[in-house]
Scaffold this motif. Structure first.
Motif: not given
Length: 358
Positions: A313, A341, A345, A352
């Motif tokens: 990320v 993060c 994700f 990502y």
């Protein structure tokens, strides 16, 4: 520097281990960092001290490794896109700030590489001269004087009075020079060959050096083992006084040391396949979510296992062994610097993992 960090830096230096000292030199609120905050990063990537939390730790580990590999200090800015753009021509490392606080910090990362470790064996004028010259260069010096008197070697950092190279601290980065001038050359070289010393040299005439090597062959040393011994040691400068021979020996040691790569725990370069993983984490082993209740303790990784992964990320470096935020997707393990993060994700992994095209 705090007392704890000062003691740690002294201990690492005493052991001849490289490390990096990271210092906060500027901050923009809101940020938990304060100018003057410091941390030590070891060659193994362990952080001691406080900079600005997890967001800074992953970056400083990466920058510390770069500094240790190059031997050059690093200036690092973690900030907003606007701040990074304004410093684009400054020749510093620029890292987008991913912390939710949205502050900014600037770090100075200074590598501290160990001084060469020179171990001289003998009680001769040559040993005294070499010790004095090496001291002038700031090298760590040890004299091994079997059955000798420590007071006879005032310039040495350490004197060992038995033929004990373990007590002398000989390791894989040590430079060992035998200069007993015939008193116990064979025994000294024999002991040196039993270590992992980077350099083993014998100061002697060519005839005497050949006799020592022949003795070692007679006690079943292979040619491969004997190839580790530079005999005679030193640059060939002709027939000189012992002081000048010592200069030739030290010149060879300086040349040898300069040609070596820094002995830092760094992984070899290589391409990073999908998923987005650092060159040290191409084959990262699966790991449980360490945030889950009852998650098992992490097992010891094999010696050649990757140590780091890149957060897909925010691109920050994450230490696999201590990673708290881990997620599985299509049989692959991903590591994150923070819960935010990880949450982003898991909400949209494809976002990502999609390669960026020109």
């Amino acid at each position: 520097m705090t007392e704890d960090l000062l003691e740690l830096s002294q201990e690492l230096s005493r052991r001849g281990e490289p490390f990096a000292l990271a210092t906060v030199v500027w901050r923009r609120a809101p940020s938990s960092a304060q100018p003057g905050n410091q941390a030590i990063v070891t060659a193994a990537g362990k952080v001691r001290g406080w900079l600005s939390g997890a967001c800074a730790d992953s970056v400083v580990i990466r920058e510390a490794r770069k500094a240790l590999e190059s031997g050059e200090p690093q200036l690092v800015l973690l900030g907003s896109p606007e701040e990074l753009a304004a410093r684009a021509d400054d020749g510093i490392s620029l890292v987008p700030m991913q912390c939710q606080s949205e502050g900014a910090i600037e770090l100075f990362v200074q590598p501290v590489l160990p001084k060469p470790h020179l171990v001289m064996i003998g009680r001769t004028p040559m040993v005294s001269t070499l010790t004095s010259l090496a001291k002038t260069l700031g090298w760590r010096t040890v004299v091994v004087d079997d059955r000798g008197d420590p007071d006879a070697h005032p310039d040495a950092g350490l004197v060992v009075t038995t033929l004990d190279l373990e007590a002398a601290g000989v390791g894989e980065n040590s430079l060992v020079v035998v200069a007993t001038q015939g008193q116990y050359d064979e025994l000294a070289v024999d002991k040196a060959l039993g270590t992992k010393a980077a350099f083993i040299g014998l100061i002697a005439s060519r005839k005497r050096a050949q006799a020592v090597l022949d003795w070692l062959r007679d006690v079943d040393y292979t040619e491969e083992a004997l190839a580790r011994v530079k005999a005679p040691a030193g640059l060939d400068l002709g027939s000189l006084k012992h002081e000048e021979i010592a200069v030739g020996v030290l010149a060879e040691l300086v040349q040898f040391n300069a040609a070596r790569q820094p002995s830092v725990a760094a992984s070899p370069p290589g391409p990073a396949p999908e998923p987005k993983v650092s060159t040290t984490a191409a084959d990262a082993p699966a790991a449980p979510d360490r945030n889950a209740a009852g998650a098992p303790a992490a097992a010891s990784a094999p010696a050649d296992a990757p140590r780091d992964a890149i957060d897909p990320v925010c691109d920050m470096l994450v230490d696999i062994a201590s990673a708290r935020f881990v997620s599985e997707h299509e049989g692959q393990t991903y590591y994150f610097c923070c819960p935010a993060c990880k949450k982003k994700f898991e909400a949209d992994p494809a976002r990502y993992l999609t390669p960026v095209t020109a």
